[in-house]
Design an enzyme around this catalytic site. Structure first.
Site, mmCIF file in Angstrom:
data_model
loop_
_atom_site.group_PDB
_atom_site.id
_atom_site.type_symbol
_atom_site.label_atom_id
_atom_site.label_comp_id
_atom_site.label_asym_id
_atom_site.label_seq_id
_atom_site.Cartn_x
_atom_site.Cartn_y
_atom_site.Cartn_z
ATOM 1 N N GLY A 149 0.857 -1.189 0.000
ATOM 2 C CA GLY A 149 0.000 0.000 0.000
ATOM 3 C C GLY A 149 0.886 1.229 0.000
ATOM 4 O O GLY A 149 1.099 1.863 1.038
ATOM 5 N N ARG A 191 2.440 -0.668 -12.223
ATOM 6 C CA ARG A 191 2.762 0.229 -11.105
ATOM 7 C C ARG A 191 4.268 0.250 -10.837
ATOM 8 O O ARG A 191 4.844 1.277 -10.512
ATOM 9 C CB ARG A 191 2.028 -0.216 -9.816
ATOM 10 N N ASN A 203 -8.212 2.724 9.030
ATOM 11 C CA ASN A 203 -9.132 3.474 9.879
ATOM 12 C C ASN A 203 -10.421 2.671 10.044
ATOM 13 O O ASN A 203 -10.699 1.769 9.261
ATOM 14 C CB ASN A 203 -9.439 4.821 9.213
ATOM 15 N N ALA A 215 -1.233 12.734 6.114
ATOM 16 C CA ALA A 215 -0.431 12.802 4.890
ATOM 17 C C ALA A 215 -1.367 12.710 3.696
ATOM 18 O O ALA A 215 -2.456 12.152 3.796
ATOM 19 C CB ALA A 215 0.569 11.646 4.856
ATOM 20 N N ARG A 232 -1.316 12.567 -0.930
ATOM 21 C CA ARG A 232 -0.492 12.433 -2.138
ATOM 22 C C ARG A 232 -0.712 13.652 -3.025
ATOM 23 O O ARG A 232 -1.852 14.025 -3.271
ATOM 24 C CB ARG A 232 -0.889 11.175 -2.901
ATOM 25 N N LYS A 278 -11.999 6.476 18.089
ATOM 26 C CA LYS A 278 -11.779 7.187 16.826
ATOM 27 C C LYS A 278 -12.989 7.007 15.921
ATOM 28 O O LYS A 278 -13.436 7.947 15.256
ATOM 29 C CB LYS A 278 -10.494 6.647 16.165
ATOM 30 N N GLU A 313 -14.662 5.299 3.261
ATOM 31 C CA GLU A 313 -14.551 4.108 4.108
ATOM 32 C C GLU A 313 -15.810 3.956 4.975
ATOM 33 O O GLU A 313 -15.756 3.409 6.068
ATOM 34 C CB GLU A 313 -13.280 4.202 4.962
HETATM 35 P P1 NAD Z 1 -4.007 5.878 0.082
HETATM 36 O O1 NAD Z 1 -5.190 5.693 -0.785
HETATM 37 O O2 NAD Z 1 -3.181 7.124 -0.041
HETATM 38 O O3 NAD Z 1 -3.007 4.651 -0.119
HETATM 39 C C1 NAD Z 1 -3.432 3.322 -0.235
HETATM 40 C C2 NAD Z 1 -2.526 2.639 -1.240
HETATM 41 O O4 NAD Z 1 -2.794 1.241 -1.225
HETATM 42 C C3 NAD Z 1 -2.740 3.105 -2.680
HETATM 43 O O5 NAD Z 1 -1.496 3.454 -3.232
HETATM 44 C C4 NAD Z 1 -3.315 1.875 -3.376
HETATM 45 O O6 NAD Z 1 -2.958 1.778 -4.740
HETATM 46 C C5 NAD Z 1 -2.667 0.776 -2.555
HETATM 47 N N1 NAD Z 1 -3.341 -0.527 -2.687
HETATM 48 C C6 NAD Z 1 -4.653 -0.823 -2.519
HETATM 49 N N2 NAD Z 1 -4.871 -2.123 -2.758
HETATM 50 C C7 NAD Z 1 -3.666 -2.665 -3.083
HETATM 51 C C8 NAD Z 1 -3.260 -3.972 -3.460
HETATM 52 N N3 NAD Z 1 -4.122 -4.987 -3.546
HETATM 53 N N4 NAD Z 1 -1.952 -4.170 -3.760
HETATM 54 C C9 NAD Z 1 -1.064 -3.156 -3.689
HETATM 55 N N5 NAD Z 1 -1.395 -1.886 -3.338
HETATM 56 C C10 NAD Z 1 -2.694 -1.652 -3.042
HETATM 57 O O7 NAD Z 1 -4.521 5.681 1.577
HETATM 58 P P2 NAD Z 1 -3.965 6.363 2.918
HETATM 59 O O8 NAD Z 1 -4.430 7.756 2.993
HETATM 60 O O9 NAD Z 1 -2.509 6.061 3.071
HETATM 61 O O10 NAD Z 1 -4.820 5.569 4.003
HETATM 62 C C11 NAD Z 1 -4.529 4.239 4.423
HETATM 63 C C12 NAD Z 1 -5.359 3.972 5.672
HETATM 64 O O11 NAD Z 1 -4.876 4.828 6.709
HETATM 65 C C13 NAD Z 1 -6.849 4.308 5.502
HETATM 66 O O12 NAD Z 1 -7.635 3.400 6.202
HETATM 67 C C14 NAD Z 1 -6.961 5.714 6.098
HETATM 68 O O13 NAD Z 1 -8.248 5.999 6.605
HETATM 69 C C15 NAD Z 1 -5.956 5.608 7.244
HETATM 70 N N6 NAD Z 1 -5.428 6.923 7.661
HETATM 71 C C16 NAD Z 1 -4.929 7.791 6.744
HETATM 72 C C17 NAD Z 1 -4.418 9.012 7.178
HETATM 73 C C18 NAD Z 1 -3.847 10.006 6.205
HETATM 74 O O14 NAD Z 1 -3.553 11.135 6.621
HETATM 75 N N7 NAD Z 1 -3.655 9.674 4.937
HETATM 76 C C19 NAD Z 1 -4.424 9.323 8.544
HETATM 77 C C20 NAD Z 1 -4.939 8.395 9.455
HETATM 78 C C21 NAD Z 1 -5.437 7.186 9.001
HETATM 79 O O1 KPL Z 2 -10.307 12.166 11.919
HETATM 80 C C1 KPL Z 2 -10.921 13.089 11.378
HETATM 81 C C2 KPL Z 2 -11.159 12.963 9.915
HETATM 82 O O2 KPL Z 2 -11.304 13.946 9.213
HETATM 83 O O3 KPL Z 2 -11.203 11.803 9.439
HETATM 84 C C3 KPL Z 2 -11.452 14.201 12.224
HETATM 85 C C4 KPL Z 2 -12.111 15.311 11.499
HETATM 86 C C5 KPL Z 2 -10.340 14.722 13.110
HETATM 87 C C6 KPL Z 2 -12.516 13.652 13.150
HETATM 88 O O4 KPL Z 2 -13.568 13.110 12.486
#
Ligand code: NAD
Ligand code: KPL
Length: 304
Positions: free
Chosen positions: A7, A35, A104, A130, A132, A183, A263
């Site tokens: 991922g 990819r 999440n 974070a 992209r 959360k 999600e």
């Molecule tokens: P994202 O979409 O940026 O990255 C997910 C990656 O997984 C993508 O590059 C996708 O191509 C890859 N992927 C999916 N299926 C795949 C497979 N079968 N083989 C190979 N690669 C595969 O997602 P993200 O923002 O990094 O989020 C990941 C998890 O973390 C989510 O559940 C999100 O809610 C949680 N999260 C994200 C953040 C954030 O700030 N981005 C913060 C807290 C929690």
């Molecule tokens: O975690 C969050 C989100 O945007 O996913 C917040 C806004 C902090 C709470 O729901």
């Protein structure tokens, strides 16, 4: 011990680059040859941090490649992709392999763990941020903290300190389900309303009664799950987060605005399903779920 990262999105790249710069062996697992070729054209992952870009030419291979057996894996895809992604790498996992599930919400972790009974599945809950801004480019947008724990108990792994040393602020949680439920409660009280009202988090202060009604039902759910402290504290925590993140758009708002799948099934969908399983009424949460699904349908996005 190599860290395999499955991922290579926002959080996966954020972890991979920090581990690599701390001298840890890291290997990216990409979906397919297309990819992998795209990755090679970029020459690595670019991390943008404090306004500075750094390129990390990490080793990568396709997930289907018959490579070395895997002892340590970070699964960093979205909740709805987690089962399929885990299955694609199952044959390479050593017995007792340790997998960090960074999804999440709830539901996907248990589904992955059920498919991989010989692995140790650790669940993570993170407040790091974070996004992209290009292919294999990640922007470190918000400092935060990550908790890791084991639903089936067991000791904290010795390598936890390695992650902290790599600049990934992290602690072991003896009750990771409570953290994930807290959360989830927060996300269910805030995120769907920001989508339905098309607003920033702070504007929910103008919908205080509706938020309070949702917190009441989410509190009932948390209480029935045995998370009494979380249940009692939920509403004040929701109000605190609404104020602290007033100018932000929630992650679900941003997903919908960009036409991306949400999600929802692992957040509000999971809360409603769990309420049904426990025999709770939860009319406000169920109605909210229906309204949100209707909006997603209208936008041509998956309802689950
Ligand atoms: P994202 O979409 O940026 O990255 C997910 C990656 O997984 C993508 O590059 C996708 O191509 C890859 N992927 C999916 N299926 C795949 C497979 N079968 N083989 C190979 N690669 C595969 O997602 P993200 O923002 O990094 O989020 C990941 C998890 O973390 C989510 O559940 C999100 O809610 C949680 N999260 C994200 C953040 C954030 O700030 N981005 C913060 C807290 C929690
Ligand atoms: O975690 C969050 C989100 O945007 O996913 C917040 C806004 C902090 C709470 O729901």
């Amino acid at each position: 011990m190599t860290w395999y990262i499955l991922g290579a999105g926002s959080l996966g790249c954020l972890w991979a680059t920090r581990l690599a710069r701390a001298g840890q062996p890291v290997q990216l697992l990409l979906r397919d040859r297309q990819r992998l070729n795209a990755y090679r054209e970029r020459g690595g992952i670019t991390l943008s941090e404090d306004g500075r870009d750094s390129l990390y030419p990490l080793v990568a291979e396709t997930v289907g490649h018959a490579g070395a057996p895997i002892q340590r894996l970070l699964l960093a895809c979205k909740a709805y992709d987690a089962e399929e992604a885990a299955a694609s790498v199952a044959a390479r996992l050593l017995p007792g392999a340790e997998i960090i599930l960074l999804q999440n919400g709830l539901g996907s972790q248990q589904a992955v763990a059920a498919h991989l009974p010989r692995a140790r599945c650790l669940y993570a809950s993170s407040t790091e941020g974070a996004f992209r801004d290009g292919d294999f480019r990640v922007v470190f947008a918000g400092r935060g903290h990550t908790w890791i724990g084991d639903e089936r108990q067991g000791p904290a792994p010795a390598w936890l300190a390695t992650l902290n040393d790599a600049g990934i602020p992290l602690d072991w949680s003896d009750d990771i389900l409570e953290r994930l439920w807290r959360k989830l409660g927060l996300n269910c009280a805030i995120n769907p309303l920001t989508v339905l009202y098309q607003c920033r988090n702070g504007e929910l202060a103008g919908h205080a009664e509706e938020v309070a009604g949702l917190c009441d039902e989410l509190g009932q759910l948390l209480h029935a799950r045995g998370h009494t402290d979380a249940a009692r504290e939920l509403q004040s925590e929701v109000e605190r987060v609404i104020a602290a993140t007033a100018k932000n758009y929630s992650s679900m708002y941003q997903d919908v605005a960009h036409g991306r799948r949400t999600e929802i099934a692992y957040l509000l969908g999971h809360a409603c399903a769990e309420g049904r399983r426990l025999g709770l009424g939860l009319p406000r949460l169920n109605a909210l779920h229906e309204r949100l699904r209707g909006l997603l349908r209208q936008r041509g996005l998956p309802e689950a």
